[in-house]
Scaffold this motif. Sequence first.
Motif, PDB file in Angstrom:
ATOM      1  N   PHE A  64       0.846  -1.182   0.000  1.00 13.82           N
ATOM      2  CA  PHE A  64       0.000   0.000   0.000  1.00 13.82           C
ATOM      3  C   PHE A  64       0.881   1.231   0.000  1.00 13.82           C
ATOM      4  O   PHE A  64       1.972   1.223   0.529  1.00 13.82           O
ATOM      5  N   SER A  66       1.180   5.677  -1.654  1.00 15.12           N
ATOM      6  CA  SER A  66       0.711   6.556  -2.718  1.00 15.12           C
ATOM      7  C   SER A  66       1.430   6.224  -4.018  1.00 15.12           C
ATOM      8  O   SER A  66       2.418   5.492  -4.051  1.00 15.12           O
ATOM      9  N   ASP A 117      -4.072   8.318  -7.176  1.00  8.28           N
ATOM     10  CA  ASP A 117      -4.234   8.859  -5.832  1.00  8.28           C
ATOM     11  C   ASP A 117      -5.448   9.764  -5.813  1.00  8.28           C
ATOM     12  O   ASP A 117      -5.387  10.946  -6.129  1.00  8.28           O
ATOM     13  N   GLN A 125     -12.747   8.056  -2.993  1.00 11.55           N
ATOM     14  CA  GLN A 125     -11.769   7.104  -2.480  1.00 11.55           C
ATOM     15  C   GLN A 125     -12.339   5.691  -2.436  1.00 11.55           C
ATOM     16  O   GLN A 125     -11.900   4.857  -1.658  1.00 11.55           O
ATOM     17  N   GLU A 128      -9.891   2.877  -3.189  1.00 10.12           N
ATOM     18  CA  GLU A 128      -8.902   2.822  -2.111  1.00 10.12           C
ATOM     19  C   GLU A 128      -9.451   2.058  -0.902  1.00 10.12           C
ATOM     20  O   GLU A 128      -8.802   1.169  -0.355  1.00 10.12           O
ATOM     21  N   ALA A 132      -8.262  -1.692   0.296  1.00  6.60           N
ATOM     22  CA  ALA A 132      -7.718  -1.805   1.651  1.00  6.60           C
ATOM     23  C   ALA A 132      -8.432  -2.920   2.401  1.00  6.60           C
ATOM     24  O   ALA A 132      -7.801  -3.778   3.042  1.00  6.60           O
ATOM     25  N   ASN A 158      -0.182   9.902   2.700  1.00  5.14           N
ATOM     26  CA  ASN A 158       0.027   8.665   3.435  1.00  5.14           C
ATOM     27  C   ASN A 158      -0.928   8.510   4.597  1.00  5.14           C
ATOM     28  O   ASN A 158      -1.474   7.445   4.836  1.00  5.14           O
ATOM     29  N   LEU A 161      -4.313   7.574   3.514  1.00  3.18           N
ATOM     30  CA  LEU A 161      -4.397   6.141   3.201  1.00  3.18           C
ATOM     31  C   LEU A 161      -4.509   5.310   4.466  1.00  3.18           C
ATOM     32  O   LEU A 161      -5.333   4.404   4.577  1.00  3.18           O
ATOM     33  N   THR A 164      -7.772   5.422   6.158  1.00  2.66           N
ATOM     34  CA  THR A 164      -8.695   4.504   5.483  1.00  2.66           C
ATOM     35  C   THR A 164      -8.467   3.076   5.949  1.00  2.66           C
ATOM     36  O   THR A 164      -9.397   2.335   6.274  1.00  2.66           O
TER      37      THR A 164
END
Length: 682
Positions: A64, A66, A117, A125, A128, A132, A158, A161, A164
């Motif tokens: 994981f 960016s 991104d 998102q 993403e 995840a 970061n 992310l 999330t």
Amino acid sequence: FAATQPNGTAATAPVNGRTSHYNAATERLQIVDNEKHFTPDLTKQIERWGLRDTGFEYNIVAVFGSQSTGKSTLLNRLFGTTFDVMDEAKRQQTTKGIWMCRGEGMNVMVMDVEGTDGRERGEDQDFERKSALFSLASSEVLIVNMWEHQIGLYNGANMGLLKTVFEVNLGLFGKKENSSGRTLLLFVIRDHIGSTPLANLQATITTDLSRLWEGLSKPAELKDQQLSDYFDLEFTTLPHKLLVPDKFDAGVQSLRRRFVDKGSPDYLFKPAYHKWIPADGVAFYMEGIWEQVQSNKDLDLPTQQELLAQFRCDEISAGALAEFNEQVKSQKRPIEAGQVVQGLGQMMKNWRTQALTRYDRDASRYHKAVYNRKRSDLVAALDAVLSPLFLGQLKNLHKYCLVQFKKSLLDGLKGEEYDFGDVVVKGRAKWENKFKETAKEAVVEGTDWVWEDEMELLREEIQGVADQCRKDETKKMVNQIERNIKKHIADPVELQLNKGTEDMWDEILRSFIGILSKAEEAYLTKAKSFNCTEEENESSLATLRKRAWQGLRAKVDEQTADAVFLSKLRGHFEERFRYDEQGVPRVWKPDDDIDGAFKKAKEATLDLIPRYADIKPQDSSLEFTLPSDSADSLSGEPELDFEASLVVFSPTKQMDLGNRFRKDADAYYVEAKRSTVASIAQ
Ligand code: GDP
Ligand code: MG
């Protein structure tokens, strides 16, 4: 490359011309594409990677971070994978999606999670979050890749992310039923210059993570949960790849060792992180997870695992059953054709054990309850296939043993010298034993199959055959004895009936009783080995007596038939009329009392007729009787009317015979008269 690829899937082409020899282990597969569709090819690919049969002996790692932070480059270096790396010259935009490769020389599935991104570009998102969630549900280690200079920028990409990741993790593993999941977050800090030691960077990140964790809006029941309840954290740095390539390489190599060296204390794939999905179920499991994620449904891992178990156990069971059916086929035909298959039980046991072993090997890794339930189903299915073979074998065996028993009787009863009872006992023992042995062999342990009922049927049939055979034998014997009686009774009857003395019936009956008692003795001696019952002997003897009597009676009939009897009367008459007391023929002279002599001889002869009329001895001890119910049990002849059989001539018949004799006698008289006339004329 397409031409050299066995399955021709474009998505699995090795990249960058690195491989001159084509190698399935280095194939890559896009498991989730730009349209967020899950691939149908993962099962096949895992097999091509050679990982399908590794059970739990494999690991999954995902990355994981960016975009364009060297993630794919790192994975390729670490694991020898073949993920796409952004072309420096073209700066082309990478796509969204999740790719998978097999780690080179290791049982590792490596996932490269790509994505634009969204945060920086202002997009949603969605992908993403989904990727995840997907990665956390399946991976043991999540590599978080970041530049050194990104550290400490709390509001940077970061942290977005990671926020999330934490949020979806809470949603996933925060639930009680999913609580067993634990994941390692491995922070790889790239382009580490060295002026800030790792410890400081680690402290900064940890502080940021704590702040992030505190700031999460958690559900009330998870309010007190710590980051460490779900995640282990590891940190490492890598030098600048372009500025200090040697050091970069060395760093990568030492990091690789932590993924490979199981004995090392800083080994990264700790069992605590394993999601315990058998390798052959990973594809189905991942697809299920992705579907749940994709449709924004709550991820319930136990349910997913149970679904997986059901699907896989069914598949494994079906595979085992198919192979089993193939084996069974070989013996199905002979059984259906009526054959007794030698060693059928052992074969069936082997097939059954093999099928269950196959099932157990693959299915026992899955959810225990499902595994057990499907195993019982499989056992039932196997036995349902075997049971007709077993029953067919019994049926054929029954037929075979019965036929062989009959044959053994036929062989044993050939010739003169045999003991019937012995032949039966031996044949029965041999073929009942053969049945028992073969039937027992065919029983498969663990079933409730029985052969005893069939054995009982066979026994009854063997008994029936033996009984019939004994009856035939007895009949044969009785017939033979009967012939013997007839032969011996003929002479005495003929002799006595010719004599016509007053005690002729006494003499005939004396002979008859003597012959009969000898015959009965002969029967009993022979019948001893027949294992006949008392009743059967009684019945045979009764038959014998009746037949003997009828034999006697037939001889009497023959000797008292009209012509024969009239000739006997004539004989008696002639003896008295034509011969004198000395037995010299008479020559009649005119003054002889022809009339007186004729009358005397005629009366004396007529007096004989009543003597023949009834079979009646003078000595009443010689009287012979037969019981009234003397039906012939062996031939089913109608009953004999014994009383009637004692009568040779009825009164009417006697009169008729008397009249016919008188006419004969008259002829003698006329002849005698003529002879005297002739003698005078001379
Ligand atoms: P990804 O998008 O995160 O998968 O990044 P890529 O692996 O495709 O790499 C993006 C770019 O970064 C490429 O041009 C690589 O050559 C470059 N790159 C890879 N590793 C490093 C590194 O350690 N340091 C630096 N400065 N550049 C790197
Ligand atoms: Mg990449």
